[in-house]
Structures are given as structure tokens and as C-alpha cells.
Motif scaffolding. Structure first.
Motif, mmCIF file in Angstrom:
data_model
loop_
_atom_site.group_PDB
_atom_site.id
_atom_site.type_symbol
_atom_site.label_atom_id
_atom_site.label_comp_id
_atom_site.label_asym_id
_atom_site.label_seq_id
_atom_site.Cartn_x
_atom_site.Cartn_y
_atom_site.Cartn_z
ATOM 1 N N ILE A 162 59.975 41.663 36.244
ATOM 2 C CA ILE A 162 59.964 40.374 36.930
ATOM 3 C C ILE A 162 60.553 39.355 36.108
ATOM 4 C CG2 ILE A 162 58.466 38.577 37.772
ATOM 5 C CD1 ILE A 162 57.933 40.755 39.349
ATOM 6 N N TRP A 320 53.388 37.867 31.168
ATOM 7 C CA TRP A 320 52.991 37.295 32.610
ATOM 8 C C TRP A 320 53.001 35.678 32.240
ATOM 9 C CZ3 TRP A 320 53.610 38.776 37.471
ATOM 10 C CH2 TRP A 320 53.440 39.899 38.043
ATOM 11 N N PHE C 57 40.620 54.844 37.598
ATOM 12 C CA PHE C 57 41.079 53.841 36.682
ATOM 13 C C PHE C 57 40.914 52.470 36.860
ATOM 14 C CE2 PHE C 57 44.678 53.022 39.202
ATOM 15 C CZ PHE C 57 44.970 54.142 39.830
ATOM 16 N N PHE C 61 45.159 47.517 37.263
ATOM 17 C CA PHE C 61 46.564 48.189 37.366
ATOM 18 C C PHE C 61 46.903 47.843 38.770
ATOM 19 C CE2 PHE C 61 47.119 49.640 33.432
ATOM 20 C CZ PHE C 61 46.036 50.667 32.987
ATOM 21 N N VAL C 64 48.056 44.314 39.065
ATOM 22 C CA VAL C 64 49.323 43.987 38.513
ATOM 23 C C VAL C 64 50.444 44.473 39.455
ATOM 24 C CG1 VAL C 64 51.108 44.770 36.505
ATOM 25 C CG2 VAL C 64 48.684 44.143 35.978
ATOM 26 N N PHE C 67 50.867 41.771 41.751
ATOM 27 C CA PHE C 67 51.494 40.544 41.563
ATOM 28 C C PHE C 67 53.135 40.778 41.444
ATOM 29 C CE2 PHE C 67 47.622 38.744 41.663
ATOM 30 C CZ PHE C 67 46.814 38.881 40.620
ATOM 31 N N PHE C 68 53.483 41.828 41.070
ATOM 32 C CA PHE C 68 54.614 42.324 40.872
ATOM 33 C C PHE C 68 55.437 42.512 42.230
ATOM 34 C CE2 PHE C 68 58.594 44.567 39.861
ATOM 35 C CZ PHE C 68 58.605 45.462 40.769
ATOM 36 N N TYR C 110 50.961 31.161 41.510
ATOM 37 C CA TYR C 110 51.036 31.375 40.179
ATOM 38 C C TYR C 110 49.894 30.678 39.241
ATOM 39 C CZ TYR C 110 52.669 32.574 35.303
ATOM 40 O OH TYR C 110 52.814 32.929 34.365
ATOM 41 N N ILE C 111 49.768 29.384 39.510
ATOM 42 C CA ILE C 111 48.881 28.629 38.830
ATOM 43 C C ILE C 111 47.634 29.065 39.265
ATOM 44 C CG2 ILE C 111 47.692 26.244 38.595
ATOM 45 C CD1 ILE C 111 50.354 25.203 38.956
ATOM 46 N N TYR C 112 47.487 29.705 40.648
ATOM 47 C CA TYR C 112 46.088 29.925 41.115
ATOM 48 C C TYR C 112 45.623 31.286 40.437
ATOM 49 C CZ TYR C 112 42.954 32.220 44.507
ATOM 50 O OH TYR C 112 41.965 32.935 44.705
ATOM 51 N N TRP C 114 46.398 32.437 37.611
ATOM 52 C CA TRP C 114 46.343 32.221 36.257
ATOM 53 C C TRP C 114 44.853 31.503 36.109
ATOM 54 C CZ3 TRP C 114 50.564 30.536 32.506
ATOM 55 C CH2 TRP C 114 49.919 30.324 31.260
ATOM 56 N N LYS C 115 44.540 30.520 36.795
ATOM 57 C CA LYS C 115 43.302 29.990 36.700
ATOM 58 C C LYS C 115 42.251 30.825 37.261
ATOM 59 C CE LYS C 115 43.762 25.618 35.443
ATOM 60 N NZ LYS C 115 43.104 25.117 34.269
ATOM 61 N N ARG C 116 42.452 31.699 38.036
ATOM 62 C CA ARG C 116 41.556 32.722 38.413
ATOM 63 C C ARG C 116 41.236 33.673 37.311
ATOM 64 N NH1 ARG C 116 37.342 32.646 41.430
ATOM 65 N NH2 ARG C 116 37.677 31.146 43.216
ATOM 66 N N ILE C 119 45.251 37.435 35.626
ATOM 67 C CA ILE C 119 46.177 38.057 34.493
ATOM 68 C C ILE C 119 45.453 38.033 33.124
ATOM 69 C CG2 ILE C 119 48.212 37.722 35.658
ATOM 70 C CD1 ILE C 119 48.577 35.047 34.805
ATOM 71 N N GLU C 120 44.166 38.018 33.067
ATOM 72 C CA GLU C 120 43.741 38.358 31.668
ATOM 73 C C GLU C 120 43.313 39.829 31.556
ATOM 74 O OE1 GLU C 120 43.021 36.005 29.453
ATOM 75 O OE2 GLU C 120 43.589 34.352 30.736
ATOM 76 N N TRP C 121 43.864 40.062 30.418
ATOM 77 C CA TRP C 121 43.816 41.698 30.155
ATOM 78 C C TRP C 121 42.679 41.648 28.699
ATOM 79 C CZ3 TRP C 121 45.675 46.378 31.853
ATOM 80 C CH2 TRP C 121 46.331 46.225 33.090
#
Lengths: 344, 491, 122
Positions: A162, A320, C57, C61, C64, C67-68, C110-112, C114-116, C119-121
Motif C-alpha cells: 500500500i 500502517w 492463526f 492477519f 490486515v 485493510f489491504f 483510516y482514522i476510524y 486507527w482509533k478502534r 492496526i495495533e499489533w
């Protein structure tokens, strides 16, 4: 397309394939000697002068070494996965121009295997296909480490794809064409090189491209200390060598692509005298391309041996939370600047 | 720029709703204050409402390259959807079924459905129609599964998704066959081709069947209604109320637009249609209408769960609505649109009360209503108004709606369907009256009362009072609707 | 007649495909394996393998990949826009504002995510 054109095409393909196939062993030698230089030790120096025949010896070893296929592995996919990885890395090069035209046999030959008019899309598409090789390799090995490594690797590749795609929109706005040959023609002078017009896009693209090649500092999927060898744990001898070859050729191809987009491709390096004969000019252009690509490859290798490896969550966060927004902001800034300069 | 400006001006309602959607999501994400988000969406809906009213100043025309059509029919339904969404948000405010930490998503998805619906009722091009239909459908699937911890909600979402995907696919096949026959996706071009050349009846019947699969799914008519009871029962009640009213309305709206444009000729005076030769789809519709009514009413007789009973009753009402389309003339169309307005008021009201009672008792059994009339009279009187209106008893709005529908049938001399409808009304009286009896003629078993917040009391008043008034003085609404049944014919 | 570009790419593709298969074939022939169960079993740092590799798993994944998909489609829409941008600027700045709206909608999404915390790993 007459017979002469066809033979010229075959000639170009053979030439390019020859170079690419030799790149793999050559780059492995460069990497080993270069890393030795940076780590203040000697690299391979036994086999031939400066260890230049080391890759040859490695090649022979790879051919004759035992090539086990684990009993639990899926037979066909296990054998085909290296080929899935190998093919995309090579065919990206079909669209990259390595020189302007050259006069031979009375014809002007464009030094590009195929000036595809949707060049950049073709390149991105083929680069995306590389993910399949990794996924199939990891899954068909039927090994927990392989599967996990393959999943992590493909997640990483997707994330950075991306960023790479978004970063490329910047230069596209400036050049207004997809064709790579056209793009090189649009960078005639030094300060019109893509690097000066789109520095942010350059940074994002290079970082994403290195991540796409699974090179350090992004090589967690093959992390030697973490997951044994990730998705190619179960692969031995030639198939392993094919993965290796695919990676090095991918590095070379991606460097060539960066040079084409951001450093003027085969445009002469500033400071070189312009020769008078057209043959001389063509050769000098090819030489410029090769030198620039070599410098870019060296840069990638240099990075590998300078930085420590990223942890996986740092890697994904970077992809990201940093790369994608910055690339999108770059698109915004570029388009705003272009709106203001449109009427000048 | 001029043409684009006009296009954007005519599309301004959807754009305003889109901006509301974005703002409310951002506000919810940043401030986590549900009251603030609630008022943002309400203000956004208000702006959209006044925008639609201002759109009445533009002449009927096609816009966006003949993909969308600006006409009173579309504007009526846009107003309708905005009002329904407004009431849905009032319903969902502090409802225990809508998880308050995911309130942003709830507003987002409902507004997305509204945008899809507004585009759908204006579309005269099959691609735009399909695109907006999928926007409405897919977000509805997600919305019906909003209660993640409640297995009936999960089941509702899966059933809705599977059934909807199947219906969608079949409809798409029908559309592609229609394209193959006529070479165009535009409703008016297809109509021109179908009416000028003679096409064998078999492919046309096949196409109509396939299209009915998709349209019937949205309109909830038998035999495409199987998903409705489970979905309406399992989904959170605010969302059920929204789906029963708005989703059904949009199904009827685009059905009318497609069938009356493509498969019917504008014969004689305006307001009179004649189905195209060899394709007697009104007959098919009348059979479906009879089956739907009967099935819905008979199944509702045996229900012990309020929402399920109301779900079956809404299926029956789809059958009544379909009656108005069988006659293909002005009276039928006006009757259908009028019935939609009263149907919204009474059905939404009934689900609203069911939801409030469910909020208190934490389940949806009919036995909750036992003796409730003595403990919470206000709610039960409102519920009685809604139930009597649903039956079609004067002096409530439902009676007037049914009168218009039946008179359209009488004028067109479709007596068989009329008799079936009247029998059905009598059957439906049983289960509606059963609930009223439970509320007022039984002794309460416990002391649990249903207490309403002021906002919900206001909502209930806003729903019940018009239902009552429309049974007595409905003239302005009727005049407004008579002017709203015109959609743009050939360009 | 197929375009010369397509022929070129197909030729190159065939070339490398045949080469790759040949290399794998050579290795299978020249590197014959003396079959031994330990050698051929799944590698797990020397201990006998525990459990099957086809285990569950993490759903991260899948997220991701989702989102991709969304952002890649966004980029696909940006490509033709970037192509005609320069030419259409001569007509007026409308083309910029159209894409600004599109990017804005995606920025909200995207903000949504992120805030949710999607995209935390960890």
C-alpha cells in the motif's frame, strides 16, 4: 513484427536474462565481501582471486546437495513454490529501460524489452505476485514455523505494498504517464530527476521496496534467530538457492526501478562528456544506468548491515501508521502544488 | 462546470448525508460523547430534510448522464427515508440493544443505508440501481448483526446475508438477460426496445421471475419472505423498525420505477398504464399478494414473541401494499404511497413500544404485556392505537389507507383479491386484539412498569398522534401524495 | 496480430519458467535423497513435531488482508486520476477537489480503524 525484429527481441531477452541470472551469484559475493568490509573482517577470499569464484562453488554445491522433500509436505506445491517466487522477480525487468536507442543492423533498437504503455501498473502487478511464492512455500511445507513465517511475511508485504503504491502516485502526478520509457525521457536534466521533484515519495518508496524484498531491517519472516528460517525452513539445496536468487534479483530489479523513477534512468550522470557518435552515446547511457543501479544496490546492502532488525509490531506500525499517511499527504501536497503552478 | 454544478446540486441530499456520516464518526471517535454524536446526526438529518424541500424548486430532469432522475416520486421517498432515519435514531438513543460504545458505527451504517436508498429511488439505470441496492443490502446485513453477544442477532445477519446474496445474484442474472435483449442498461431504452420489437413471451417471463426474486426479497413478499421473521426478530429492535419500514419502502419504490417504466406502456391519459403485450405481470403480482397476505396473517396467529408477531404482520402488510400495484393506475399508486406513510407511523410505533417493553423486561414475550395497561397506561394506549390502525379499524390512519387500497381494487374490478384481503383483515384482527386484551383485560402479574425517558415519550407522541389524526383529517397528505406519483418518462 | 510488448513479456515469462523448472529438476536428479525418516520429518528444532501445522492463526492477519483490500482499491482509483491530472488542470481545479473528497472519505475510514485499535499489533 518481422523476423529481424523478433531476433532483436530474443537478443535483448537473452542479454537481460543473462545479466539477471548472473546478478544472483554476483550480488551474493558483493554482499559477503561488502558485509565483511563493514564488519572489519575478511570475506570469502579463498576460491579464486578475491573470492570471485565462491558463488560458482556455491552453485555447484547447490546442484549436487541432497534435496529432501518432507513426507508431510504437499508434493506439487512444495516443488513449485520457488518457481512462483522466482518468476515475478525476473519479469518485472521487462518494462525497465536500460538505455536509449542504439543503432545496430541499420535499425534503431530501443533498449527496453517491452515499452508497455501501462509500465508502472505492470511492474506493481508483477511485484504483488511475489507474495504467492512465499505463501505457498510456507503453507505447503506443513511446518508450524513455516506457516507462521509465511503469514507474517505476507502481512508485511501487503502493508508495504500500500505504501509503495501510494508513494508512486506522486511521481505519476508529475510525469503524467505510466510508461517507464516516457518517464526517463521526462528527466533530461539533473535537477529534473524524480529525486528532486518528489523527495518524500522517494524515501517512502525505497523503504517500502526494501520491505517488499524481505531485506533487513524488514527480514523478520526469514529471521534467522526467530523462526529458524521462516517460510523456507524445509527447503534445501537448489530450491533454497532459487529463493535466494529470487530475493537478490528482486533487489536488483527494485533498484533499477528506483533509478528509473527517481534518478533519471539511463540519462547521463552529470559531469560526463557527451560523446559525438550515437553508438558512444548509447553505450555511455547504458553505463550510466548500470552505475546508478549498482550504487542503489550497494545502498540496499549497506542498509542491511547497518541497522538492527525490526520487531514485528514495530514493522507493522511503521507500515500502517507512518508510511501510508505520509504517502497520502505527499499526494495531497504534490497535487496542491501542481494546482498552483498549473497556470504558470 | 455548469453541468457538473447542476448534477451536484441535485445530488446535494446524499452529499449532505455523507458529510454528516463522516462528521459523526469522527466526533464519536474523538470525543466518545454519545449525546454530542446524537445531536450531530440529528442536525445533519435536519439539514438534509430542508435540502430535499429546496430541491422541489428544480424541474424534473435526468442528471448524472441519465443515470439518475429528479422527479416528485424520488423526492417523496427521500423525505420519507430521512424521516424514518430520524425516528430510528430517536429509537436507538440509549437503547440497551444498541451497544453504546459502538454508537458511531450504528449511525454510520444507518446513514450509509439512507444514502443508498436515496440514490436507489432516483436511479433509472440498472448499474446505478444495482450499486445502490447493494449498498443498502450489504450494510443492512451488517446492521442486523449489530448485537454481537446475542446469538439470534448473529443468526439474523447470516440468514439475511445468505438469502440476500442469492436474491441479488438472481436479479443480476435477470438484469443481464434484459441487457442482452435490449442492448442498454437504461430503463427507458429497454422499454423502447421491448415495446417496439416483438419478443417471445418465455424469455420475458423468465426475466420477470428473476427480477422478482431480487425485488421480492427487498419487498418481503412470499415466497421470498423466509428470511424476514428471523431477521426481524433477531436484529436489535431499532434496526428492525428501520428495516421493516424503510427497506420495504425502497423495495416498492424501485420496483415501481422499474416495472412501470420498462414493462408497462403509458397508455391513453397520464396515470394510466397498460402492461406490455404478452407479459401479464399484474396477474403474477396479484397471486403473490394473496399468498403473502394469507401467509403473513396465518403465521402471526401462533406467535408468542412480540417481535416475531409484528414481523409476520409486516409481511402481511407487504401483501396489502402489493394489491395497490396490481391495478397499475393512478389510484393504485396513490393508495400505495399513502399507505406507506400510515404504515410507517403505525408499524414503527408498534415496534417502538415493543422495543421499550423489551428494554424493561429484557425479553420480547407477549406475556410481558399482561396487565401492562394498568401499570403504564400511556404506552399501552399508544400501542392500542397502533394495533387498531394496523388492523384497519376506524378512526385510525390504517383504516383510511386500506380504504384507498380497496377502492382502487373495486374501481379496477379485481374482486377476487379484494375478498381475500377482507378475509385477511378479519384474521389479523384476532392477533392484534389478543395483544390489546392482554394489556387491558388481564390482571398484572408483577409490579414492573415501563418508564420512558422524555425523548422517547416525545417520539411516541410524534408517532401516535398523527396515526390518530390521519384517520380523521387526511386531505393534505392525500393531495401531497397525488402530486408525488409522477416520475420522468422518456427524455 | 498480438502486440510486440505482449510477445516480449510472454517470451521472457516462458524463458524464466522453463529455467526455474529445469533447475528444480536438476536438483531432484543430481541431489537424490537417501530416504531417512528423520531427515524427511518436519523440522522443529530437533524435537519430534507436536501438533499439526494446520492450526488456527490469529484473526489479525485476516484484518490486515481486509485493510489491504480497501486501501489497494483506493490506490487503484488514484492511478487513472494521477494520469490525467496534469492535463485536466488546464480546464480548472475541479479535478483536484473531486479527488480531495474521495481521499477525505478514505481518511475518515483510516482514522476510524486507527482509533478502534485495529492496526495495533502486539
Amino acid at each position: 513484427m518481422d523476423l529481424l525484429d523478433f531476433f532483436i527481441l530474443i537478443g535483448k531477452i537473452v542479454l537481460v536474462m543473462g545479466v539477471l541470472l548472473n546478478m544472483a551469484p554476483l550480488l551474493s559475493w558483493v554482499e559477503r565481501r561488502g558485509s565483511a568490509l563493514m564488519q572489519d573482517r575478511l570475506g570469502p577470499n579463498r576460491v579464486g582471486p578475491f573470492g570471485l569464484f565462491q558463488p560458482l562453488a556455491d552453485g555447484i554445491k547447490f546442484i549436487f546437495k541432497e534435496d529432501p522433500v518432507p513426507t508431510e509436505a504437499h508434493p506439487t506445491l512444495f516443488l513449485l513454490a520457488p518457481v512462483f517466487s522466482l518468476v515475478p522477480a525476473f519479469i518485472i525487468f521487462a518494462a525497465i529501460p536500460f538505455g536509449d536507442t542504439i543503432e545496430l543492423f541499420g535499425k534503431k533498437i530501443t533498449l527496453q524489452i517491452a515499452d508497455i504503455n501501462i509500465g508502472i501498473l505492470y511492474v506493481l502487478a508483477m511485484a504483488s505476485l511475489g507474495v504467492y511464492g512465499i505463501l505457498i512455500a510456507g503453507w505447503s511445507s506443513n511446518n508450524k514455523y513455516s506457516t507462521l513465517g509465511a503469514l507474517r511475511s505476507s502481512a508485511q508485504l501487503l502493508s508495504y505494498e500500500i505504501a509503495a503504491g501510494a508513494a508512486l502516485i506522486g511521481p505519476l502526478l508529475i510525469y503524467g504517464t505510466f510508461s517507464l520509457g516516457e518517464m526517463v525521457h521526462l528527466q533530461p536534466t539533473f535537477f529534473k530527476w524524480g529525486f528532486f521533484l518528489q523527495p518524500i515519495a522517494f524515501v517512502i518508496f525505497v523503504i517500502s521496496a526494501i520491505a517488499e524484498c524481505n531485506r533487513l531491517p524488514f527480514d523478520l519472516p526469514e529471521g534467522e534467530a526467530e523462526l529458524v528460517a521462516g517460510y523456507h525452513t524445509e527447503y534445501g539445496s537448489m530450491k533454497f538457492a532459487l529463493f535466494f536468487m529470487a530475493e537478490y534479483v528482486h533487489v536488483f530489479t527494485v533498484s533499477a526501478l528506483t533509478v528509473t523513477l527517481f534518478f533519471g534512468g539511463w540519462q547521463l550522470i552529470p559531469g560526463l562528456p557527451t560523446p559525438h557518435t550515437s553508438m558512444g552515446l548509447s553505450l555511455l547511457q547504458i553505463a550510466s544506468f548500470c552505475i546508478k543501479t549498482a550504487l542503489m544496490v550497494w545502498f540496499v546492502i549497506w542498509i542491511r548491515w547497518t541497522f538492527p532488525r525490526f520487531r514485528y509490531d514495530q514493522l507493522m506500525s511503521l507500515g500502517w501508521k507512518v508510511m501510508v499517511p505520509v504517502a497520502l499527504v505527499n499526494i495531497l501536497i504534490t497535487s496542491i502544488v501542481m494546482v498552483f503552478f498549473a497556470h504558470s | 462546470m455548469g453541468a457538473m454544478g447542476l448534477n451536484l446540486a441535485l445530488y446535494s441530499t446524499e452529499i449532505i448525508l455523507c458529510l454528516t456520516l463522516c462528521f459523526s464518526l469522527i466526533i464519536q471517535m474523538i470525543s466518545r460523547n454519545s449525546t454530542l454524536t446524537f445531536w450531530t446526526v440529528i442536525i445533519g438529518l435536519g439539514v438534509a430534510f430542508f435540502d430535499v424541500i429546496s430541491l422541489y424548486g428544480y424541474a424534473p430532469q435526468f442528471y448524472f448522464d441519465h443515470h439518475l432522475s429528479h422527479d416528485p416520486f424520488g423526492l417523496f421517498f427521500k423525505l420519507f427515508f430521512i424521516v424514518v432515519t430520524f425516528f430510528t435514531f430517536l429509537f436507538g438513543y440509549r437503547s440497551y440493544e444498541v451497544a453504546q460504545d459502538r454508537l458511531g458505527e450504528f449511525y454510520l451504517m444507518t446513514l450509509a443505508i439512507t444514502i443508498g436508498m436515496c440514490t436507489l429511488v432516483s436511479s433509472v439505470h440498472f448499474l446505478t440501481l444495482y450499486l445502490s441496492l447493494e449498498l443498502v443490502s450489504i450494510v443492512s446485513y451488517a446492521l442486523s448483526g449489530f448485537r454481537k453477544d446475542h446469538p439470534p442477532s448473529n443468526e439474523a445477519a447470516i440468514k439475511y446475508l445468505l438469502y440476500g446474496a442469492m436474491a441479488s445474484g438472481t436479479m443480476l442474472w435477470g438484469i443481464s438477460l434484459l441487457y442482452g435483449l435490449s442492448g442498454s442498461f437504461h430503463l427507458h431504452s429497454i422499454h423502447a426496445t421491448l415495446s417496439s420489437s416483438s419478443i417471445a413471451p418465455l424469455p420475458l417471463y423468465a426475466i420477470v421471475t428473476m427480477l422478482l426474486f431480487g425485488f421480492g426479497f427487498k419487498m418481503v413478499i412470499a415466497p421470498f419472505h423466509m428470511w424476514a421473521p428471523d431477521v426481524y426478530q433477531g436484529a436489535p429492535t431499532p434496526i428492525t423498525a428501520f428495516l421493516t419500514v424503510a427497506s420495504k419502502a425502497v423495495g416498492f419504490a424501485f420496483f415501481i420505477r422499474v416495472f412501470y417504466t420498462v414493462f408497462a406502456n403509458n397508455a391513453g391519459q397520464p396515470g394510466e398504464w397498460m402492461h406490455i403485450a404478452h407479459l401479464n405481470w399484474p396477474l403474477i403480482l396479484s397471486i403473490l399478494s394473496a399468498v403473502t397476505m394469507t401467509l403473513g396473517n396465518l403465521s402471526a396467529l401462533f406467535q408468542k414473541d412480540t417481535k416475531r408477531m409484528l414481523a409476520y404482520s409486516s409481511i402481511a402488510h407487504a401483501g396489502y401494499l402489493l394489491m395497490g400495484l396490481v391495478v397499475i393506475n393512478e389510484q393504485g399508486l396513490t393508495a400505495v404511497l399513502f399507505y406507506f406513510v400510515v404504515y410507517f407511523l403505525m408499524n414503527f410505533g408498534a415496534f417502538f413500544v415493543a422495543g421499550m417493553v423489551g428494554n424493561t423486561f429484557k425479553n420480547e414475550n407477549i406475556s410481558n404485556f399482561r396487565g401492562l395497561g394498568w401499570k403504564s397506561p400511556f404506552i399501552c394506549i399508544a400501542m392500542s392505537i397502533f394495533l387498531l390502525s394496523l388492523t384497519g379499524i376506524p378512526p385510525f390512519g390504517g383504516f383510511i389507507g386500506k380504504v384507498y387500497l380497496f377502492s382502487a381494487l373495486v374501481k379496477a374490478e379485481v374482486y377476487g383479491l379484494l375478498i381475500i384481503a377482507i378475509v385477511n383483515v378479519v384474521i389479523s384482527l384476532y392477533y392484534y386484539a389478543y395483544l390489546i386484551r392482554e394489556m387491558f383485560l388481564e390482571k398484572p402479574e408483577n409490579d414492573v412498569r415501563v418508564v420512558l425517558s422524555p425523548l422517547h415519550t416525545l417520539t411516541l407522541l410524534l408517532l401516535a398522534v398523527p396515526t390518530l389524526i390521519l384517520g380523521i383529517y387526511w386531505e393534505p397528505l392525500f393531495v401531497y401524495i397525488s402530486s408525488s406519483i409522477y416520475f420522468v418518462v422518456a427524455s | 496480430m498480438t502486440s510486440p510488448d505482449a510477445i516480449a513479456v510472454i517470451l521472457m515469462f516462458t524463458f524464466i519458467l522453463v529455467l526455474g523448472l529445469a533447475l528444480v529438476g536438476i536438483s531432484a536428479v543430481a541431489g537424490r535423497v537417501k530416504r531417512d525418516p528423520t531427515k524427511l520429518s518436519v523440522y522443529e528444532c530437533g524435537v519430534p513435531p507436536s501438533g499439526t501445522s494446520r492450526e488456527r492463526f490469529s484473526v489479525k492477519f485476516y484484518l490486515v488482508a481486509l485493510f489491504f483490500l480497501i486501501f489497494d482499491i483506493e490506490i487503484v482509483f488514484l492511478f487513472p486520476w494521477a494520469l490525467i491530472f496534469k492535463r485536466h488542470l488546464l480546464i480548472g481545479p475541479l479535478i483536484f477537489f473531486e479527488m480531495l473528497f474521495f481521499l477525505g472519505l478514505l481518511a475518515v475510514g483510516y482514522i476510524y480503524i486507527w482509533k478502534r485499535g485495529a492496526i495495533e499489533w502486539n
